[in-house]
Motif scaffolding. Structure first.
Motif, PDB file in Angstrom:
ATOM      1  N   LEU A 247      -4.295   5.139  -3.708  1.00 56.16           N
ATOM      2  CA  LEU A 247      -5.783   5.070  -3.151  1.00 56.16           C
ATOM      3  C   LEU A 247      -6.557   5.610  -4.515  1.00 56.16           C
ATOM      4  CD1 LEU A 247      -8.147   7.233  -2.222  1.00 56.16           C
ATOM      5  CD2 LEU A 247      -7.808   4.996  -0.979  1.00 56.16           C
ATOM      6  N   ARG A 248      -5.932   6.505  -5.299  1.00 60.64           N
ATOM      7  CA  ARG A 248      -6.587   7.038  -6.638  1.00 60.64           C
ATOM      8  C   ARG A 248      -6.822   5.775  -7.764  1.00 60.64           C
ATOM      9  NH1 ARG A 248      -4.813  11.459  -4.086  1.00 60.64           N
ATOM     10  NH2 ARG A 248      -6.472  13.247  -4.455  1.00 60.64           N
TER      11      ARG A 248
ATOM     12  N   LEU B  34       2.911   2.448   2.373  1.00 60.19           N
ATOM     13  CA  LEU B  34       3.473   3.102   3.765  1.00 60.19           C
ATOM     14  C   LEU B  34       4.876   2.675   3.870  1.00 60.19           C
ATOM     15  CD1 LEU B  34       0.561   2.578   6.311  1.00 60.19           C
ATOM     16  CD2 LEU B  34       1.506   4.755   5.343  1.00 60.19           C
TER      17      LEU B  34
ATOM     18  N   ALA C 162      -3.301  14.967  12.477  1.00 62.05           N
ATOM     19  CA  ALA C 162      -3.751  14.163  13.575  1.00 62.05           C
ATOM     20  C   ALA C 162      -2.881  12.776  13.203  1.00 62.05           C
ATOM     21  CB  ALA C 162      -5.139  13.653  13.609  1.00 62.05           C
ATOM     22  N   ASP C 163      -2.707  12.402  11.859  1.00 58.44           N
ATOM     23  CA  ASP C 163      -2.020  11.082  11.498  1.00 58.44           C
ATOM     24  C   ASP C 163      -1.775  11.330   9.917  1.00 58.44           C
ATOM     25  OD1 ASP C 163      -1.257   8.456  10.989  1.00 58.44           O
ATOM     26  OD2 ASP C 163      -2.702   7.740  12.185  1.00 58.44           O
TER      27      ASP C 163
ATOM     28  N   GLY D 206     -12.123  10.250   4.046  1.00 60.32           N
ATOM     29  CA  GLY D 206     -12.183   8.784   3.213  1.00 60.32           C
ATOM     30  C   GLY D 206     -12.574   9.201   1.964  1.00 60.32           C
TER      31      GLY D 206
ATOM     32  N   HIS E 142      -4.353  -1.153  13.721  1.00 60.86           N
ATOM     33  CA  HIS E 142      -4.627  -0.426  14.789  1.00 60.86           C
ATOM     34  C   HIS E 142      -5.893   0.723  14.324  1.00 60.86           C
ATOM     35  CE1 HIS E 142      -1.751  -2.264  17.175  1.00 60.86           C
ATOM     36  NE2 HIS E 142      -0.965  -1.483  16.266  1.00 60.86           N
TER      37      HIS E 142
ATOM     38  N   VAL F  65      -1.081   2.600  19.215  1.00 65.49           N
ATOM     39  CA  VAL F  65      -0.699   1.366  20.273  1.00 65.49           C
ATOM     40  C   VAL F  65       0.528   0.856  19.965  1.00 65.49           C
ATOM     41  CG1 VAL F  65      -1.915  -0.614  21.114  1.00 65.49           C
ATOM     42  CG2 VAL F  65      -3.161   1.027  20.375  1.00 65.49           C
TER      43      VAL F  65
ATOM     44  N   ARG G 107      -2.872   9.943   4.305  1.00 66.20           N
ATOM     45  CA  ARG G 107      -2.375   9.754   2.810  1.00 66.20           C
ATOM     46  C   ARG G 107      -2.978   8.444   2.352  1.00 66.20           C
ATOM     47  NH1 ARG G 107       3.699   8.774   3.035  1.00 66.20           N
ATOM     48  NH2 ARG G 107       3.591   9.322   0.711  1.00 66.20           N
ATOM     49  N   LEU G 108      -3.251   7.650   3.141  1.00 62.49           N
ATOM     50  CA  LEU G 108      -3.631   6.338   2.674  1.00 62.49           C
ATOM     51  C   LEU G 108      -5.314   6.530   2.273  1.00 62.49           C
ATOM     52  CD1 LEU G 108      -2.958   3.761   5.560  1.00 62.49           C
ATOM     53  CD2 LEU G 108      -2.272   3.601   3.105  1.00 62.49           C
ATOM     54  N   MET G 109      -5.748   7.610   2.750  1.00 59.62           N
ATOM     55  CA  MET G 109      -7.302   7.997   2.447  1.00 59.62           C
ATOM     56  C   MET G 109      -7.271   8.875   1.059  1.00 59.62           C
ATOM     57  SD  MET G 109      -8.868   6.651   4.582  1.00 59.62           S
ATOM     58  CE  MET G 109      -7.840   5.558   5.252  1.00 59.62           C
ATOM     59  N   GLY G 110      -5.975   9.196   0.494  1.00 60.81           N
ATOM     60  CA  GLY G 110      -5.773   9.825  -0.814  1.00 60.81           C
ATOM     61  C   GLY G 110      -5.741  11.340  -0.573  1.00 60.81           C
ATOM     62  N   VAL G 111      -5.374  11.733   0.766  1.00 55.43           N
ATOM     63  CA  VAL G 111      -5.026  13.124   0.992  1.00 55.43           C
ATOM     64  C   VAL G 111      -3.560  13.218   0.172  1.00 55.43           C
ATOM     65  CG1 VAL G 111      -4.639  14.889   2.568  1.00 55.43           C
ATOM     66  CG2 VAL G 111      -6.427  13.484   3.069  1.00 55.43           C
TER      67      VAL G 111
ATOM     68  N   ALA H  30       0.766  -1.301  -0.098  1.00 52.31           N
ATOM     69  CA  ALA H  30       0.001   0.011   0.062  1.00 52.31           C
ATOM     70  C   ALA H  30       0.857   1.215   0.157  1.00 52.31           C
ATOM     71  CB  ALA H  30      -1.170   0.111   1.339  1.00 52.31           C
TER      72      ALA H  30
ATOM     73  N   PHE I  48      -9.339   9.245  12.857  1.00 55.61           N
ATOM     74  CA  PHE I  48      -8.905  10.439  13.166  1.00 55.61           C
ATOM     75  C   PHE I  48      -9.683  10.621  14.415  1.00 55.61           C
ATOM     76  CE2 PHE I  48      -8.511  10.357   8.398  1.00 55.61           C
ATOM     77  CZ  PHE I  48      -6.952  10.529   8.312  1.00 55.61           C
TER      78      PHE I  48
ATOM     79  N   ALA J 294      -2.095   8.080   7.901  1.00 53.46           N
ATOM     80  CA  ALA J 294      -3.572   7.512   7.632  1.00 53.46           C
ATOM     81  C   ALA J 294      -4.176   8.462   6.723  1.00 53.46           C
ATOM     82  CB  ALA J 294      -4.122   7.694   8.980  1.00 53.46           C
TER      83      ALA J 294
ATOM     84  N   ALA K 111       3.361   6.076  -3.941  1.00 50.44           N
ATOM     85  CA  ALA K 111       2.980   6.828  -2.763  1.00 50.44           C
ATOM     86  C   ALA K 111       1.369   6.383  -2.331  1.00 50.44           C
ATOM     87  CB  ALA K 111       2.995   8.327  -2.971  1.00 50.44           C
ATOM     88  N   PRO K 112       1.120   6.118  -1.081  1.00 53.91           N
ATOM     89  CA  PRO K 112      -0.269   5.735  -0.629  1.00 53.91           C
ATOM     90  C   PRO K 112      -1.526   6.655  -1.240  1.00 53.91           C
ATOM     91  CG  PRO K 112       1.297   6.200   1.293  1.00 53.91           C
ATOM     92  CD  PRO K 112       1.829   6.549   0.199  1.00 53.91           C
ATOM     93  N   ASP K 113      -1.146   7.929  -1.303  1.00 57.19           N
ATOM     94  CA  ASP K 113      -2.352   8.661  -2.035  1.00 57.19           C
ATOM     95  C   ASP K 113      -2.569   8.514  -3.410  1.00 57.19           C
ATOM     96  OD1 ASP K 113       0.113  10.404  -1.611  1.00 57.19           O
ATOM     97  OD2 ASP K 113      -0.955  11.611  -3.260  1.00 57.19           O
TER      98      ASP K 113
ATOM     99  N   ARG L  58      -6.506   3.579  13.035  1.00 55.50           N
ATOM    100  CA  ARG L  58      -6.004   4.801  12.762  1.00 55.50           C
ATOM    101  C   ARG L  58      -6.996   5.823  12.275  1.00 55.50           C
ATOM    102  NH1 ARG L  58       0.242   3.726  10.710  1.00 55.50           N
ATOM    103  NH2 ARG L  58       0.186   6.238  10.624  1.00 55.50           N
TER     104      ARG L  58
ATOM    105  N   GLU M 141      -4.353   7.956  18.957  1.00 53.49           N
ATOM    106  CA  GLU M 141      -3.647   6.867  19.681  1.00 53.49           C
ATOM    107  C   GLU M 141      -2.962   6.003  18.841  1.00 53.49           C
ATOM    108  OE1 GLU M 141      -6.149   3.141  21.923  1.00 53.49           O
ATOM    109  OE2 GLU M 141      -7.201   4.692  20.828  1.00 53.49           O
TER     110      GLU M 141
ATOM    111  N   ARG N 147     -14.627   4.270   6.189  1.00 51.62           N
ATOM    112  CA  ARG N 147     -13.773   5.436   5.812  1.00 51.62           C
ATOM    113  C   ARG N 147     -13.119   4.709   4.435  1.00 51.62           C
ATOM    114  NH1 ARG N 147      -8.847   7.321   9.231  1.00 51.62           N
ATOM    115  NH2 ARG N 147      -8.351   5.146   8.923  1.00 51.62           N
TER     116      ARG N 147
ATOM    117  N   LEU O 130      -6.297   0.572   2.151  1.00 46.18           N
ATOM    118  CA  LEU O 130      -5.845  -0.066   3.192  1.00 46.18           C
ATOM    119  C   LEU O 130      -6.514   0.381   4.364  1.00 46.18           C
ATOM    120  CD1 LEU O 130      -3.724  -1.974   4.875  1.00 46.18           C
ATOM    121  CD2 LEU O 130      -2.236   0.064   4.725  1.00 46.18           C
TER     122      LEU O 130
END
Lengths: 237, 295
Positions: free
Chosen positions: A76-77, A52, B173-174, A102, A86, B295, B179-183, A50, A90, B177, A71-73, A88, B293, A148, A82
């Motif tokens: 995603l596109r 990361l 915040a993260d 999302g 944990h 962990v 970037r994983l959403m496409g930001v 993914a 927000f 995470a 890159a992850p973004d 993650r 958080e 999300r 992923l």
């Protein structure tokens, strides 16, 4: 047809090789499990795919395109999402805002439409739309993490330990959700400690051990290996 | 009573400048975990922009967009030239980069523009006052307060309601995470720098109107006050930064007004003692930030 092909993937943390020469194939529409004991390299494999944790060696091909180290973004596109270890989510954002992030790649109308759809699909979340995600219970937070990721309508969804720390009834909910997603046409690659539960629903599974793929096959084939399989996944299967 | 209201308005006026700068610092800290000591560069550059356009015969009304534009452009350039290269490095590296940037830019001004203070005309209305009942208030304080209120409301809307703002908060915040959403990381960081530059530019307009001069290290004092305000408020919290800015402004004005004449010179020292006390009892500042958080 293979939607995801992973060839000889290796990932390192400094001088330590956490994942070595992993080969995986996920065909479109399949639900594939990735199982194995703690520290086997499952999470690192997902993160390597993914974007990361850029791989040290090997190739990742998604839908015919080489995406190794992208890159992850960008991934995603291209349709690969992923649900990370944990969750993650927000915690300082509301449930609705988490979902909007999302859907950041969609245009406003599509985003609003998917918000409505997911609100119907996850009534637990709909009821807490304006609650800060930090106040959700474990099960609600996990549903939010999945919802999300679904906001981008991914073609391939990678899920890392979706049932970790959840009460047994919630584990059922999450597994039902995974099956529903597959039935709706989403391709899934799921990392799970709860190996036997996952094998019941997965089309095939890869078993990882000490950073390598030890064996693979359908659930029935793996379970037929009996003690050998138990030794791979470290008991508890 | 009259005196109290005057001091209150004076303190809020002064606090407005701190609040705007602190908010910009908090925005950048949020997405990059960087306490940006190069923020003073934006104020210094704004100062020279003001000097040159006013010197060329522009009116203050025309100078305002030039000052703000210079600040935004400088902020984006610092991101592109310096901070992009150390993105993801540890906090100390980014901190040193920001210090280095401040000193390099100051040195460039000394070398190519000269070490002298450059003076320019202040707008004529800066010293005007209005009388409400028995209370005499500075027009400048009221203007600063009004513009700050509008700016803060606009920033709040941007951060709370728009997709850019939601992405910005998610990234703060993260980052991974998000970037994983496409930001898109570049876009959200550039947006944060542009917003911080805008806030610094607006603050600079007031600081420069009041000061009527600039110099190679002109931005230093305002930057330090802004960083202090952000720390007082709780680093990383946007509302905390604003609260910290107004608190610092009010405390300074009340101390200056109330301290015996022979102690007024100690105002800054007393402010720092008060800040030290605050951190003993609330180490996270006034508004403590809950971190994601892990962990």
């Amino acid at each position: 047809m293979a939607l995801l092909e992973v060839e000889d993937l290796s990932c390192r943390y400094g001088s330590i090789t956490a994942v070595r020469d992993v080969d995986l194939v996920v065909d479109a529409g399949e639900l594939i499990g990735l199982i194995g004991p703690n520290g086997a390299g499952k999470t690192t494999t997902l993160n390597g795919i993914a974007g990361l944790h850029p791989p040290a060696a090997g190739r990742v091909v998604f839908d015919g395109a080489d995406i190794t180290g992208a890159a992850p973004d960008a991934l995603l596109r291209s349709g690969l999402a992923l649900v990370p270890e944990h969750r993650r989510i927000f915690v300082d954002l509301t449930v609705e805002e988490n979902l909007k992030v999302g859907g950041v790649t969609a245009d406003r109308r599509t985003r609003e439409q998917r918000l409505d759809e997911l609100g119907e699909r996850f009534p637990v979340l709909r009821a807490k739309w304006t609650t800060h995600a930090g106040y959700l219970s474990g099960g609600e937070a996990q549903q939010l993490a999945v919802a999300r990721a679904l906001m981008s309508s991914p073609r391939l969804l990678l899920m890392d330990e979706p049932t970790l720390g959840l009460a047994p009834t919630l584990v059922d909910t999450i597994f039902e959700l995974v099956v529903a997603l597959r039935d709706a046409g989403t391709t899934l690659l799921v990392v799970e400690q709860n190996a036997s539960r996952l094998l019941e629903i997965a089309d095939r599974a890869y078993v990882m051990r000490t950073g390598e793929v030890a064996t693979s096959g359908t659930g029935a084939e793996l379970l037929a290996q009996g003690d050998l399989f138990e030794s791979y996944v470290g008991g508890g299967a | 009573m009259t005196e109290l209201v005057q001091q209150l308005v004076d303190g809020l006026g002064r606090g407005s400048e701190y609040a705007l700068i602190a908010l910009g610092i908090a925005v950048m800290f949020g997405v990059m975990h960087l306490v940006n000591f190069a923020y003073g560069v934006l104020i210094t550059v704004s100062g020279y922009a003001a000097f040159y356009v006013l010197d060329a015969g522009w009116s203050w009304w025309a100078a305002i967009p030039a000052i703000i534009g210079a600040s935004v452009a400088t902020s984006l350039v610092t991101e592109l030239v310096a901070f992009r290269r150390v993105r993801g490095a540890d906090d100390a590296t980014m901190l040193l980069t920001s210090f280095g940037l401040f000193f390099v830019v100051s040195a460039l001004f000394v070398m190519y523009v000269g070490p002298n203070v450059k003076n320019f005309e202040r707008p004529s209305w800066v010293t005007n006052t209005v009388t409400v009942g028995s209370i005499r208030l500075e027009v400048f304080d009221l203007t600063t307060l009004g513009v700050t209120a509008v700016t803060l409301a606009g920033t709040a809307f941007l951060v709370r309601r728009t997709m850019f703002g939601i992405s910005l908060r998610a990234a703060a915040a993260d980052f991974d995470a998000a970037r994983l959403m496409g930001v898109r990381s570049n876009r959200v960081i550039q947006g944060a720098f542009a917003l911080a530059g805008l806030l610094a530019g607006i603050a600079s307009v007031f600081i420069l109107m009041r000061a009527g001069r600039t110099s190679p290290t002109f931005g230093e004092t305002a930057m330090l006050k802004g960083i202090l305000a952000a720390l007082i408020g709780g680093l990383g919290s946007l509302s905390g930064a604003v609260i910290g800015g107004f608190t610092l402004g009010l405390v300074e004005v009340f101390l200056i007004a109330r301290l015996p004449d022979d102690l007024v010179g100690l105002t800054n020292g007393i402010v720092f003692v008060l800040i030290a006390l605050l951190f003993i009892f609330r180490p996270g500042g006034i508004v403590s930030v809950r971190h994601a958080e892990r962990v």
